[in-house]
Structure formats: C-alpha cells, structure tokens
Enzyme design. Sequence first.
Site, PDB file in Angstrom:
ATOM      1  N   ARG A 168      51.001  -3.020  21.695  1.00  0.00           N
ATOM      2  CA  ARG A 168      51.087  -3.074  20.096  1.00  0.00           C
ATOM      3  C   ARG A 168      52.081  -3.198  18.717  1.00  0.00           C
ATOM      4  O   ARG A 168      53.010  -2.010  18.869  1.00  0.00           O
ATOM      5  CB  ARG A 168      49.605  -1.658  20.068  1.00  0.00           C
ATOM      6  CG  ARG A 168      48.781  -1.668  21.017  1.00  0.00           C
ATOM      7  CD  ARG A 168      47.656  -0.844  21.148  1.00  0.00           C
ATOM      8  NE  ARG A 168      46.821  -0.594  21.937  1.00  0.00           N
ATOM      9  CZ  ARG A 168      47.018  -0.117  23.566  1.00  0.00           C
ATOM     10  NH1 ARG A 168      48.255   1.085  23.933  1.00  0.00           N
ATOM     11  NH2 ARG A 168      46.487   0.155  24.263  1.00  0.00           N
ATOM     12  N   GLU A 173      29.171   0.194  18.167  1.00  0.00           N
ATOM     13  CA  GLU A 173      29.987   0.194  19.542  1.00  0.00           C
ATOM     14  C   GLU A 173      29.463   0.924  20.279  1.00  0.00           C
ATOM     15  O   GLU A 173      28.645   0.353  21.529  1.00  0.00           O
ATOM     16  CB  GLU A 173      31.059  -0.451  19.897  1.00  0.00           C
ATOM     17  CG  GLU A 173      31.644  -2.499  18.878  1.00  0.00           C
ATOM     18  CD  GLU A 173      32.709  -2.591  19.231  1.00  0.00           C
ATOM     19  OE1 GLU A 173      34.456  -2.138  18.827  1.00  0.00           O
ATOM     20  OE2 GLU A 173      32.845  -3.936  19.312  1.00  0.00           O
ATOM     21  N   GLU A 177      -9.736  -1.817   0.980  1.00  0.00           N
ATOM     22  CA  GLU A 177      -9.568  -1.879   2.197  1.00  0.00           C
ATOM     23  C   GLU A 177      -9.422  -0.895   3.343  1.00  0.00           C
ATOM     24  O   GLU A 177     -10.798  -0.914   4.296  1.00  0.00           O
ATOM     25  CB  GLU A 177      -8.207  -3.212   2.426  1.00  0.00           C
ATOM     26  CG  GLU A 177      -7.762  -4.256   1.675  1.00  0.00           C
ATOM     27  CD  GLU A 177      -6.824  -5.033   1.889  1.00  0.00           C
ATOM     28  OE1 GLU A 177      -6.579  -5.677   1.691  1.00  0.00           O
ATOM     29  OE2 GLU A 177      -5.794  -3.472   2.531  1.00  0.00           O
ATOM     30  N   THR A 196       0.682  -1.426   0.051  1.00  0.00           N
ATOM     31  CA  THR A 196       0.142  -0.176   0.031  1.00  0.00           C
ATOM     32  C   THR A 196       0.962   1.409  -0.127  1.00  0.00           C
ATOM     33  O   THR A 196       0.719   1.777  -0.587  1.00  0.00           O
ATOM     34  CB  THR A 196      -0.884  -0.181   0.767  1.00  0.00           C
ATOM     35  OG1 THR A 196      -1.258  -1.332   1.429  1.00  0.00           O
ATOM     36  CG2 THR A 196      -1.908   0.929   1.399  1.00  0.00           C
ATOM     37  N   LYS A 238      41.778   0.519  17.311  1.00  0.00           N
ATOM     38  CA  LYS A 238      41.647   0.287  15.990  1.00  0.00           C
ATOM     39  C   LYS A 238      40.563   1.903  15.426  1.00  0.00           C
ATOM     40  O   LYS A 238      40.463   2.395  14.519  1.00  0.00           O
ATOM     41  CB  LYS A 238      40.786  -0.920  15.833  1.00  0.00           C
ATOM     42  CG  LYS A 238      41.460  -2.223  15.664  1.00  0.00           C
ATOM     43  CD  LYS A 238      40.528  -2.967  15.267  1.00  0.00           C
ATOM     44  CE  LYS A 238      39.134  -3.162  16.196  1.00  0.00           C
ATOM     45  NZ  LYS A 238      40.463  -3.970  17.309  1.00  0.00           N
ATOM     46  N   THR A 239      39.677   2.040  16.740  1.00  0.00           N
ATOM     47  CA  THR A 239      38.802   3.296  16.846  1.00  0.00           C
ATOM     48  C   THR A 239      39.538   4.290  16.830  1.00  0.00           C
ATOM     49  O   THR A 239      39.882   5.041  16.065  1.00  0.00           O
ATOM     50  CB  THR A 239      37.924   2.719  18.296  1.00  0.00           C
ATOM     51  OG1 THR A 239      37.131   2.509  17.875  1.00  0.00           O
ATOM     52  CG2 THR A 239      36.858   4.240  18.419  1.00  0.00           C
ATOM     53  N   HIS A 263      15.233  -5.192 -16.893  1.00  0.00           N
ATOM     54  CA  HIS A 263      15.333  -4.376 -15.515  1.00  0.00           C
ATOM     55  C   HIS A 263      16.092  -5.723 -14.248  1.00  0.00           C
ATOM     56  O   HIS A 263      16.607  -6.035 -14.968  1.00  0.00           O
ATOM     57  CB  HIS A 263      14.013  -4.997 -15.067  1.00  0.00           C
ATOM     58  CG  HIS A 263      13.171  -6.200 -15.338  1.00  0.00           C
ATOM     59  ND1 HIS A 263      13.606  -6.843 -13.808  1.00  0.00           N
ATOM     60  CD2 HIS A 263      12.390  -6.588 -16.364  1.00  0.00           C
ATOM     61  CE1 HIS A 263      12.625  -8.137 -14.398  1.00  0.00           C
ATOM     62  NE2 HIS A 263      12.913  -7.971 -16.039  1.00  0.00           N
TER      63      HIS A 263
END
Lengths: 106, 574
Positions: B444, B312, B72, B48, B288-289, B223
């Site tokens: 690291r 996150e 309807e 609809t 990483k962030t 298409h």
Amino acid sequence: MAYMGKQDREDADTSEYMLRLFITGSTPNSIRAVSNIRQICETYLKGRYSLEIIDVYQEPGLAQQEQIVALPLLIKKRPLPQRKLIGDLSEVDKILKILDVNKDNG
Amino acid sequence: MARLTKNKHEQTLAKKPTGITGFDEITGGGLPEARPSLICGEAGAGKTLFSIEFIIRGAIEFGEPGVIMTFEEKADDLEKNVLSLGFDLKKLQKQGLVWIDHVHIDRTEIEETGEYDLDGLFIRLGHAIDSIGAKRVMLDTIENLFSGLSNEGILRAELRRLFGWLKEKGVTTIITAERGQNSLTRQGLEEYVSDCVILLEHRVINHISTRLLRVVKYRGSLHGTNEYPFLIDEEGFSVLPVTSLKLDNNVSPQRISSGIPTLDAMLGGNGFFRGSSILVSGTAGTGKTSIASYFADASCKRKERCLYFAFEESPKQITRNMKSIGIDLQKHVDAGLLEIHSSRPTLYGLEMHLVAMHKVIKKFKPRTVIIDPITNLITIGSMSEVKSMLIRLIDFLQSENITVIFTALVFEKEATTQTDEGVSSLVDAWVLVRDLESNGERNRGIYIMKSRGMEHSNQVREFVIRDTGLELIDVYQGPNGILVGSARRAQELTEATGMELRTHAMSRKDREVERKRMVLEAKIASLREEFESVQDELNRTFLEEELTNSIMAKNRQDLSNNRTNRKPGNGKRK
C-alpha cells in the site's frame, strides 16, 4: 339534551310513516322543502304520517350525530328500510317512489 | 434562518408554523395564516400524516386547538394510525385540543331530490371550531364528497363558499386531495385554493422509493421551489431543506489530528482543518476503513463525539475488525462518544439517506462524521445524483462545523486519480491509498493528493497495517523506481549488511594502525633506551674523570700538607 326528548317521542309515535326533515332556518331551499313535503304528505299520506322538522342551526351538535352533510335532508325512519333524501324535495315522482307510496292510492 | 425570514414576511403575510421538521424552513415560517392550503399527492404520499401533524403539533407545541374532519378514515382508525407515531389523539380530544369528526357519505344511502347545499357540513365544522376554539382545521379528503354527491355544480359552488367561509372564520386550513391525471387534484381543487399548494410525491427509481415534497405555489411569499426529500419515520414527518444556495459557511483555522501521527506529519504536522471534508479513496482492501477508524478513535480521545455511517459492515463487525489493529472502538461506543449507524444503501433512496443522516446528525450533534464508503451509494443512484447529494451533505456539515471523512472505493481498472463520484473537487483534502504491485506482491502506498490551505507532503509513503496499528514508512527511492514491501525490506537488509561490512573493514584498518603505532612506539622506546645507555656511558666517563681529578687534587693537597705542616705539637705522642 333535546335530542333525547325526541328519541322518547319517537318511541311513542306509532304512525305508519315517520319522517324527519332537517332544515337550516329560513333559507330558500329549506322553505321550499318544508312546503313540498307538507304538500306530499297531505296529498298522499294523510293521517298515516308523522313529520318532524328540525332546524339544525338550533342544534348544531345534531349535525355530527346524524352524519348530516347536505341540507335539506329528509329521513324516512319508518317504514323500514330507512332512506335519506336531500334537496328541496321538488321531484315529487322520485320522492313518492322512494317513500314507496302508490300514487293512485292517494 | 427561519425566524429571520419569518420576521421579514410578517408585515405582508402572517404564517402559522406547522412544527414539522424542515417544512417551516422551506416556506419561511409555515402555512399562510387564516387561509386554506392544499396538500395534494398520490395515494400513500403522506398527505394525511402531514395534515395530522399540523393539527397535533399545533395543539401540543403551539397551544392551538384543531379540528380534524376526515372523509375517509374513521376516528378510531385515525387514532390507531397516529398512536404509532406517539400521538395520543384520545387524550388530546379529552383535553379539548383536538376535535375529530368523521364525515360518512354514501351515494347508495342518499337520494337527491332537487336543490340542496352543504350547510350541514358548514354547521358541523362551525360547531366543532366554536366548541374548542380551533385555530387549525384539516379536511381529509374533501374530494370524497364528489363520490358521495352527484351534483357537481352545487358541490363546486359550495366548496368555493366553504373555503371563503373558513378564511372568514380565521382558521388555518389544510385540505388534502388526491392527485389527478393531468392536474394537481382530481376535481381541480387548486382552482379554489389559490394561496398555497404543496405537492407530495412518491417516486420509485430502480426499485427504490423516494418521498419528495414541493411547494408548487405560495402566494405572497418567497419559498423554496425545489423538490425536497422527506422522511416518515417513528417520529413523524421530516422535510430537509438540503440545498443551501450560498457558500458563506464559517471556517475554522483549528487543526485536528487524523489519529495517525505520521499522516499528520505529511499534512504539515497538524492534521486536518476542523470542519473540512476529507476524502480517503483507494482500491479494495487498502485500509480505508482503518484510516477512518483511526480518525474516529482520535476524535473520541479528544472527547469529541463521532458519528460513523457504515454502508458495508455492521457495528459489531467494525469494532471487532478494528480491535485487530489495536483500536478499541467499543470503549468509545460505551462511553457514548461514538455512534455507529449501519444500513444497507438499498434500504431507501439517496435523498432518504440524506434525510436520515441529517436527522441523526442533528440529534447526536457530533464533531466528526465518517461515511464509509460513499461508493456504495452509487448502487442506488446515478453519479450526478450521488454528487448532488454529497454536495448538500458537505454543505450541511460545513455549516455545522463538523469534520467529515468519506471513504471511496476506486476500481482497479479506472485511472487512480478519478473517484467515480467526482467528489474530489468538493472535498478539502484528499488522501489516496493505492496498491503498489511489484515483485509478486502488493503493498500500500499513501499519497496526499490535495489538501487545501496547508502545506503538505508530495511524497509517497508506504502504508503498513500491523496489529499494533497503522504506520507510514518512507519508501525507498531506488534506481529501479520506488521500493516497497519485501523489496524495501530487502533493500533495508542490503544496506544494513553493507553497513556491517563497512564497519568491519573500518575496525580492521583501525587495528592495523594501532599495531603500526605500537611497533613504532616500541622502536622509539628501544632507541630511547639506547640513547640513555650511551648517555649513561658518557656520563659515567665524565664522572670518573671528575672523580679522578678531584681525588688527585686531594691527594696533592694532602701531600703538600704533610710537607709543610710538620709541627712539634705533633710530637706529643712522643
């Protein structure tokens, strides 16, 4: 609007059976419906009815107001309850039952 | 692209744009003009809404009045429903752009007595179309007629006639229908509507629902045949043509900084290519962030818009946390350069995430995008699904020349060179941050695993996060492997001590030499003194000799003078 005029007539009408038939011009179904209902009324309800035949083609706005989908459509306005019948009105027994007309009374 | 395709098809099949985001692209222009199209799907699939948007957008955007014939919902309900999408049906009706007709049909009220037809419907529709000069019609859901009227033979014949009649009227029609058990529609309407059939689906996998659209049939037109995800939100319906078939995106030779100068240096000194995709992967807590935020910061400092999708953390969390390493993201947010969109991955399905991202990107028009992290998407889809989604996302971003950074969490147990999304082959550059565990501590290490089309360092750098920011430090290549963290510090100290000792030793030797030199010089001086005194002595003797000689000579002269020069003159004294 023409329809309002009919509404006024409706109030003035005091017949026991008030019927309204919606048709579409002169299609076969419409022609059959008109002749069928005339015959039924003349046979069983003579003098006790009023029948109004409306061509929806002439008043297309009416279709939406009256929730018309299938045609021909016969509306029994009185006596209550209001009933709707569609089709060419060829099933006489069924119609008489719905109209609450006793066949023997006729 | 859409326009091109449209032009190409204009000779063969005219199309009516729906105005629905993305749909006109998939179909190359919209729905077939002056023909009925069938939209089928289960209850709640969005049939609809699709149809109403077609009518309303037609009225507002293309100036084509439309008729809504609903079997309807009542007109009032319909008006309320679309009001939440910002469409005012009442106003459009007043302007004569939309005509709403609610067809109510109830089997209990109607008795069938013989032959009939649906001329009433034709007249109603015809009246509506003629009254506002409609170009678009929507019939929602016409199959309800089957529950209201029992003579199927008549209904089928009449519907066939209706669709033919609508074609003749030259209106573009959408017919909605509920999906049947084994067929597209319960009453097999697809038999009558043969030009264009669109299927809407609502699939729930792992409790997460995805809405999908598929063009089942489109006669006389090319298409897309895929299932396209679509989204229904406060702005209505949007379909996303997310599969680009070609790899012909433009590329840019321009380089942009990662925000960390030492990382740029590892990438040949200039950073990443614009429009490239970069993967930063690493185990938990490897920063990483932080790398992503530095990139965002750098982007905003270049006055380029950046869009940050966080799966996150909330925007506030990110800005707070990044402040602790010396980045003020809030400033950029306030300046309108940075937008952080946080959502739980489980909010909706993968495809929906893609559509949502697509929408936000189209709206915000960023130059850089950050997705942090992609790993969380795994929770809502399988690996292959996530991969296919990311391919499409990367495709889209590259076509828009947007640089994107993905972060990915790598689980400790897996081989570190493997990202579970398998996206490493998709990205242009891959930075790996890894835990280096030794001597009872974790540090690291950062590597450039790959960087297409540029020279890049093959070395491990130690990656240090300080409150002043990120820093990459050369690691020590010791006899026992690489040294990082405390071990590196210790090594540095040892070396510094050694240096100190060596300099100390050096200075002592220097002083020794100095002293030796001074002693020798002193010796040289005394010898010279001695030599001088000897020389003096010798000189003195020599002078004395000479003096004696000269005095003697003079005396001799005087004597001789006295003898020879006795003159009377001298006697004057007399």
